[in-house]
Design an enzyme around this catalytic site. Structure first.
Site, PDB file in Angstrom:
ATOM      1  N   ASP A  24       0.969  -1.276   0.036  1.00  0.00           N
ATOM      2  CA  ASP A  24      -0.121   0.000  -0.154  1.00  0.00           C
ATOM      3  C   ASP A  24       0.474   1.492  -0.247  1.00  0.00           C
ATOM      4  OD1 ASP A  24      -2.237   1.104  -0.358  1.00  0.00           O
ATOM      5  OD2 ASP A  24      -2.660   1.082   2.393  1.00  0.00           O
ATOM      6  N   HIS A  41       2.533   3.703  -8.606  1.00  0.00           N
ATOM      7  CA  HIS A  41       2.577   2.443  -8.868  1.00  0.00           C
ATOM      8  C   HIS A  41       4.111   1.777  -9.606  1.00  0.00           C
ATOM      9  CE1 HIS A  41      -1.391   2.206  -7.907  1.00  0.00           C
ATOM     10  NE2 HIS A  41      -2.241   3.236  -8.698  1.00  0.00           N
ATOM     11  N   LEU A 135      11.763 -20.464  -4.405  1.00  0.00           N
ATOM     12  CA  LEU A 135      10.531 -18.799  -4.243  1.00  0.00           C
ATOM     13  C   LEU A 135       9.648 -19.721  -4.721  1.00  0.00           C
ATOM     14  CD1 LEU A 135      10.623 -17.265  -1.954  1.00  0.00           C
ATOM     15  CD2 LEU A 135      10.597 -15.565  -4.134  1.00  0.00           C
TER      16      LEU A 135
HETATM   17  C1  FPP Z   1      -1.408  -0.138  -3.518  1.00  0.00           C
HETATM   18  O1  FPP Z   1      -1.439   1.584  -3.636  1.00  0.00           O
HETATM   19  C2  FPP Z   1      -1.104  -0.570  -4.478  1.00  0.00           C
HETATM   20  C3  FPP Z   1      -2.469  -0.860  -5.295  1.00  0.00           C
HETATM   21  C4  FPP Z   1      -3.325  -0.744  -5.652  1.00  0.00           C
HETATM   22  C5  FPP Z   1      -1.914  -2.395  -5.867  1.00  0.00           C
HETATM   23  C6  FPP Z   1       0.154  -3.056  -6.020  1.00  0.00           C
HETATM   24  C7  FPP Z   1       0.353  -2.755  -6.758  1.00  0.00           C
HETATM   25  C8  FPP Z   1       1.767  -2.770  -7.166  1.00  0.00           C
HETATM   26  C9  FPP Z   1       3.050  -3.164  -5.984  1.00  0.00           C
HETATM   27  C10 FPP Z   1       2.314  -2.139  -8.370  1.00  0.00           C
HETATM   28  C11 FPP Z   1       1.813  -3.324  -9.542  1.00  0.00           C
HETATM   29  C12 FPP Z   1       2.774  -3.735  -9.636  1.00  0.00           C
HETATM   30  C13 FPP Z   1       2.588  -5.317 -10.582  1.00  0.00           C
HETATM   31  C14 FPP Z   1       3.125  -6.642 -10.824  1.00  0.00           C
HETATM   32  C15 FPP Z   1       0.708  -4.901 -11.052  1.00  0.00           C
HETATM   33  P1  FPP Z   1      -3.062   2.304  -3.229  1.00  0.00           P
HETATM   34  O2  FPP Z   1      -2.553   3.436  -4.590  1.00  0.00           O
HETATM   35  O3  FPP Z   1      -3.527   2.230  -2.627  1.00  0.00           O
HETATM   36  O4  FPP Z   1      -1.784   3.815  -2.382  1.00  0.00           O
HETATM   37  P2  FPP Z   1      -2.703   5.103  -1.650  1.00  0.00           P
HETATM   38  O5  FPP Z   1      -2.811   4.524  -0.733  1.00  0.00           O
HETATM   39  O6  FPP Z   1      -1.115   5.502  -1.252  1.00  0.00           O
HETATM   40  O7  FPP Z   1      -3.240   5.964  -2.737  1.00  0.00           O
END
Ligand code: FPP
Length: 244
Positions: A24, A41, A135
């Site tokens: 997150d 991202h 892994l």
């Molecule tokens: C949360 O950050 C993250 C996600 C919704 C997706 C997780 C994705 C990645 C780490 C990158 C993508 C990886 C692949 C391989 C697709 P958020 O956008 O909710 O952050 P915020 O809460 O600060 O807005």
């Protein structure tokens, strides 16, 4: 019920075999750096690479990553499309080196409902890396814990209706065996970055006895040193699995 047998490293300390991560904070990282969310991202993918590289060196056997939840479809179409694009790119560009590094790539969630080209990429990645043992990297895609339990219950109900199983014989092991995670050890730790203290529908069943670790670090900033701090924190926890 007796406590499940846990491995230890010989001096009685529990070993962190399975780490599950709610990655997150990409959006907040982007805002802090005055960048578009997509840049957050993208930086999240870099953090993912770092963690996948460091994890087996620290003795971690299974890494489960919450990459796209069944609720993430509620985000604006452009962000959904960006995340799917990153995923496509990640699998295409990483699968060869993951395979060379002994990583078995697996997926949980209703990934079969994604676009057909992504489904094909996922099937190819699973087939290519299926024999690796260094892994296991499990990506949760179109994943929701409640949805996973519903699908498992439906499968058991179908078996019962067809007379293949006796409803009275359905127990914890029977349901666990129908979850997407069947065959994997339960997570020892569920880690959430960026300070929120919620499970957000992640591994609801499997996290029954997991240690919850929340770090303030935003996911794109997460690195091997932060991962080592999680292992240290886990080492300090006393796990009782309901016993004394
Ligand atoms: C949360 O950050 C993250 C996600 C919704 C997706 C997780 C994705 C990645 C780490 C990158 C993508 C990886 C692949 C391989 C697709 P958020 O956008 O909710 O952050 P915020 O809460 O600060 O807005």
């Amino acid at each position: 019920m007796p406590a499940p047998a846990r491995p230890d490293d010989g001096d009685g300390a529990a070993v962190l075999r399975h780490l599950a991560i709610i990655m997150d904070g990409n959006g907040r990282w982007a805002a802090r750096n005055r960048l578009p969310r997509l840049a957050g991202h993208r930086a999240g993918v870099e953090a993912l690479r770092r963690v996948v590289e460091a994890a087996p060196r620290l003795g971690i056997e299974v890494l489960t990553l919450y990459a796209f939840s069944s609720e993430n479809w509620k985000r604006p179409a452009e962000e959904v499309s960006d995340l799917m694009g990153l995923l496509r790119h990640y699998i295409r560009s990483e699968v060869k080196s993951l395979n060379e590094n002994g990583v078995r790539l697996d997926f949980i969630g209703n990934w079969q409902a994604l676009k057909p080209d992504l489904v094909s990429l996922i099937e190819e990645a699973r087939a290519l890396t299926g024999g690796n043992t260094r892994l296991t990297m499990v990506m949760a895609l179109n994943y929701g814990g409640q949805d996973e339990i519903v699908r498992a219950a439906r499968a058991l109900a179908a078996d019962a209706a067809a007379g293949r199983i006796d409803p009275a014989a359905i127990d914890v092991a029977a349901l666990a065996g129908r979850l997407d995670t069947a065959g994997l050890p339960p997570p020892d730790v569920v880690l959430r970055t960026s300070g929120e203290m919620r499970l957000s529908n992640f591994l609801l069943w499997q996290a029954a006895y997991a240690e919850i670790v929340v770090t303030e670090t935003l996911w794109p900033d997460f690195n091997a040193a932060h991962l080592m701090a999680v292992l240290d924190e886990f080492g300090k926890r006393e796990r009782r699995f309901g016993g004394r």
